[in-house]
Design a protein around this motif. Structure first.
Motif, mmCIF file in Angstrom:
data_model
loop_
_atom_site.group_PDB
_atom_site.id
_atom_site.type_symbol
_atom_site.label_atom_id
_atom_site.label_comp_id
_atom_site.label_asym_id
_atom_site.label_seq_id
_atom_site.Cartn_x
_atom_site.Cartn_y
_atom_site.Cartn_z
ATOM 1 N N ASP A 366 -23.618 47.867 -21.658
ATOM 2 C CA ASP A 366 -22.536 47.443 -20.778
ATOM 3 C C ASP A 366 -23.150 47.337 -19.392
ATOM 4 O O ASP A 366 -23.345 48.355 -18.706
ATOM 5 C CB ASP A 366 -21.394 48.448 -20.808
ATOM 6 C CG ASP A 366 -20.255 48.071 -19.856
ATOM 7 O OD1 ASP A 366 -20.311 46.959 -19.281
ATOM 8 O OD2 ASP A 366 -19.328 48.876 -19.682
ATOM 9 N N GLY A 367 -23.503 46.137 -18.993
ATOM 10 C CA GLY A 367 -24.236 45.976 -17.753
ATOM 11 C C GLY A 367 -25.600 46.644 -17.867
ATOM 12 O O GLY A 367 -26.373 46.376 -18.777
ATOM 13 N N ALA A 368 -25.894 47.555 -16.931
ATOM 14 C CA ALA A 368 -27.172 48.263 -16.951
ATOM 15 C C ALA A 368 -27.118 49.563 -17.745
ATOM 16 O O ALA A 368 -28.116 50.284 -17.814
ATOM 17 C CB ALA A 368 -27.626 48.562 -15.520
ATOM 18 N N THR A 369 -25.971 49.851 -18.355
ATOM 19 C CA THR A 369 -25.841 51.069 -19.154
ATOM 20 C C THR A 369 -26.119 50.744 -20.613
ATOM 21 O O THR A 369 -25.340 50.038 -21.268
ATOM 22 C CB THR A 369 -24.430 51.673 -19.015
ATOM 23 O OG1 THR A 369 -24.171 51.961 -17.642
ATOM 24 C CG2 THR A 369 -24.320 52.961 -19.828
ATOM 25 N N ALA A 370 -27.245 51.232 -21.112
ATOM 26 C CA ALA A 370 -27.610 51.044 -22.522
ATOM 27 C C ALA A 370 -27.061 52.200 -23.334
ATOM 28 O O ALA A 370 -27.243 53.370 -22.979
ATOM 29 C CB ALA A 370 -29.122 50.962 -22.680
ATOM 30 N N ALA A 371 -26.361 51.883 -24.423
ATOM 31 C CA ALA A 371 -25.873 52.943 -25.307
ATOM 32 C C ALA A 371 -27.056 53.670 -25.920
ATOM 33 O O ALA A 371 -28.048 53.043 -26.305
ATOM 34 C CB ALA A 371 -25.009 52.328 -26.411
ATOM 35 N N PRO A 372 -27.015 55.006 -25.997
ATOM 36 C CA PRO A 372 -28.105 55.738 -26.641
ATOM 37 C C PRO A 372 -28.370 55.177 -28.037
ATOM 38 O O PRO A 372 -27.481 55.149 -28.884
ATOM 39 C CB PRO A 372 -27.589 57.174 -26.683
ATOM 40 C CG PRO A 372 -26.636 57.255 -25.538
ATOM 41 C CD PRO A 372 -25.973 55.912 -25.484
ATOM 42 N N THR A 373 -29.591 54.730 -28.256
ATOM 43 C CA THR A 373 -29.939 53.970 -29.454
ATOM 44 C C THR A 373 -30.886 54.761 -30.343
ATOM 45 O O THR A 373 -31.861 55.339 -29.859
ATOM 46 C CB THR A 373 -30.573 52.623 -29.038
ATOM 47 O OG1 THR A 373 -29.624 51.882 -28.264
ATOM 48 C CG2 THR A 373 -30.977 51.813 -30.250
ATOM 49 N N ILE A 374 -30.572 54.771 -31.649
ATOM 50 C CA ILE A 374 -31.417 55.431 -32.649
ATOM 51 C C ILE A 374 -31.885 54.372 -33.637
ATOM 52 O O ILE A 374 -31.072 53.675 -34.251
ATOM 53 C CB ILE A 374 -30.650 56.526 -33.416
ATOM 54 C CG1 ILE A 374 -30.021 57.536 -32.451
ATOM 55 C CG2 ILE A 374 -31.577 57.231 -34.407
ATOM 56 C CD1 ILE A 374 -29.078 58.519 -33.133
ATOM 57 N N ILE A 375 -33.188 54.259 -33.797
ATOM 58 C CA ILE A 375 -33.780 53.332 -34.765
ATOM 59 C C ILE A 375 -34.470 54.170 -35.841
ATOM 60 O O ILE A 375 -35.364 54.961 -35.534
ATOM 61 C CB ILE A 375 -34.820 52.405 -34.102
ATOM 62 C CG1 ILE A 375 -34.210 51.691 -32.894
ATOM 63 C CG2 ILE A 375 -35.367 51.408 -35.121
ATOM 64 C CD1 ILE A 375 -33.104 50.744 -33.209
ATOM 65 N N ALA A 376 -34.044 54.014 -37.096
ATOM 66 C CA ALA A 376 -34.615 54.796 -38.196
ATOM 67 C C ALA A 376 -35.628 53.960 -38.975
ATOM 68 O O ALA A 376 -35.344 52.817 -39.359
ATOM 69 C CB ALA A 376 -33.510 55.277 -39.133
ATOM 70 N N ASP A 377 -36.811 54.535 -39.166
ATOM 71 C CA ASP A 377 -37.866 53.989 -40.032
ATOM 72 C C ASP A 377 -38.289 52.570 -39.665
ATOM 73 O O ASP A 377 -38.356 51.691 -40.535
ATOM 74 C CB ASP A 377 -37.405 54.046 -41.493
ATOM 75 C CG ASP A 377 -38.602 54.057 -42.451
ATOM 76 O OD1 ASP A 377 -39.747 54.179 -41.976
ATOM 77 O OD2 ASP A 377 -38.372 53.921 -43.665
#
Length: 500
Positions: A366-377
């Motif tokens: 949202d604009g410059a706020t990136a949602a905490p992102t989890i990438i698995a494997d």
């Protein structure tokens, strides 16, 4: 000046942050406006340093060097101790300025100001420890009858170029250690944090630092390049990206350099570790300052037998993080430095998904706020594994064999810090020996630092070590005094024979 800066921040007004050159606040260059990444409006305004101002600052620095070097270490230490107390006294107001200018939550901003106060105190202690040696010259035949002494002398003019992610504390390290060593310092602030940089300089000036010891200039890479090329500069301390660090080295030529560059930090969670506790710690440290740290948790390698347990606990901990207004006391994750940085998280998440990885959380902004992102494997060639994301994204990757995972960690072009969760002393020592990093954190994530402990990396993470004691080595030169025919040691090559 300090009160003017803080008063404007208190009122959420635009904070005017002029340069400080030749003992005077103010400049004639074009305005450099900083848009607060969360507020999306101008929060600070600096003055870009002109070519004439850069030349003046360099010339004055050359004149000031001898004056500052004449200040006794005890006097430098007292000023730094006062600065530590001043920073603590203004802790909340300085933190608010950081939050406005960078979108850094108040929780993280207060921690940074606490570290500023601590760093100044450590610099003061190190100023009192600067010494030299009486060399053992008489230990060799060629040195008999002589005395040789050394001491660490100020390098002269230092240039400190600081990044946006921790502008207050990293400037405290560079400027505090340089002053402790007896240098005059040119400071080039990051364009994203001119007011925070001006505030740190103002703290020191208000605490008694003579104006000859520091000059502050604002602007982009062209200002930094001009300063790096200045003949008056003896040593450069730079923190930033690997690409910019290479540009600094090219512009500097034959000058002493201390470069703390990028990272792509790995943390290993072994099968004997407490997976739930490790997950909670990695979640806290992976998204603090929206992941904008060169040692932020980016790659977490988890033994396959513990992978699902870790991922479940990690996801739950991330879900509990509060994302939002950095000025809200409850916020854990604020905004990133700008929208381009947040978009990188989104773009790399989509790429990883296209390569077969699972996006467990986030991948949006949202604009410059990136949602905490989890990438698995994700696969080993995905950008989230290969490159430095410098954002609110953590990749969780299973492994089967300890030797193989060490090789995977070392495959990165970076080598700043790594984390290791295990109670196996053999694995700890093996990892310490084999991992190509400057520091290993055991039973902690990669994102852990004490300001009085040497910090730095290998490979494209740079060279030199950043902490007051070790920076002072970079900021000083060893000067030798040879006293010929005068000896504090034994002078005889053999004892005279006695008549018996």
């Amino acid at each position: 000046m300090l009160e003017d800066l803080l008063k404007a921040a208190d009122a959420s007004d635009v904070v005017d942050a002029p340069p400080f050159i030749s003992g005077t606040w103010g400049g004639e260059g074009p305005p450099l406006e900083r848009t607060g990444p969360y507020l999306r409006r101008t929060v600070s305004r600096a003055t870009t340093s002109t070519t004439a101002e850069i030349d003046t600052a360099l010339q004055q620095a050359g004149r000031y060097a001898e004056q500052v070097a004449s200040l006794a270490p005890a006097a430098r230490a007292q000023i730094l101790e006062t600065a530590s107390r001043t920073a603590s006294a203004h802790r909340d107001r300085l933190a608010r300025l950081l939050a406005l200018e960078l979108g850094k939550p108040l929780k993280d901003s207060r921690t940074e100001i606490d570290r500023v106060a601590s760093t100044f105190a450590v610099c003061a202690a190190e100023a009192r420890r600067i010494d030299g040696e009486n060399l053992p010259v008489a230990g060799w035949n060629t040195g008999i009858g002589n005395t040789a002494l050394t001491y660490r002398a100020p390098a002269g003019v230092a240039l400190a170029i600081t990044p946006f992610n921790a502008p207050a504390n990293l400037l405290a390290h560079k400027l505090g250690a340089s002053f402790a060593a007896g240098n005059t310092t040119l400071v080039k602030s990051p364009p994203q944090a001119p007011a925070a940089s001006a505030a740190v300089v103002a703290v020191l000036l208000e605490s008694g630092m003579p104006h000859q010891a520091v000059q502050l200039l604002h602007g982009g890479g062209e200002v930094g390049a001009a300063l790096c090329a200045g003949d008056e500069v003896s040593v450069i301390s730079f923190t930033g990206s690997a690409a910019t660090g290479a540009a600094v080295a090219r512009a500097a030529g034959a000058k002493r350099l201390a470069l703390e560059l990028g990272g792509n930090a790995a943390t290993i969670v072994c099968e004997d570790a407490d997976a739930e506790s490790a997950a909670a710690l990695c979640a806290r440290n992976g998204y603090s300052n929206s992941g904008q740290s060169c040692i932020s948790v980016q790659r977490v390698y988890v033994h396959r037998s513990r992978f699902d347990t870790f991922l479940d606990a990690f996801t739950a901990a991330v879900d509990a993080l509060v994302v939002g207004d950095p000025l809200d006391e409850d916020t854990d994750v604020g905004s990133m430095v700008d929208e381009d940085a947040a978009e990188r998280v989104v773009r790399w998440s989509k790429e990883a998904a296209g390569l077969g990885a699972r996006v467990i959380r986030g991948g949006t902004r949202d604009g410059a706020t990136a949602a905490p992102t989890i990438i698995a494997d994700p696969p080993a060639h995905a950008s989230v594994v290969v490159h430095e994301v410098f954002g609110a994204l953590v990749a969780v990757i299973p492994f089967d064999d300890f030797d193989t995972v060490l090789d995977a960690c070392n495959a990165s072009r970076y080598g700043l810090q790594a984390g290791l969760f295990t109670y196996d002393i053999t694995r700890i020592l093996t990892a310490w020996r084999r991992l190509q990093v400057g520091g290993l954190i055991v039973n902690g994530s990669s994102n852990y630092r004490l300001d009085h402990v040497p910090f730095g990396g290998v490979k494209d993470s740079g060279f030199g070590r950043e902490a007051p004691r070790w920076l002072i080595d970079d900021y000083t030169v060893v000067k030798t005094l040879m006293l010929r025919g005068l000896s504090v040691w034994g002078e005889h090559r053999e004892l005279p024979k006695e008549n018996t």
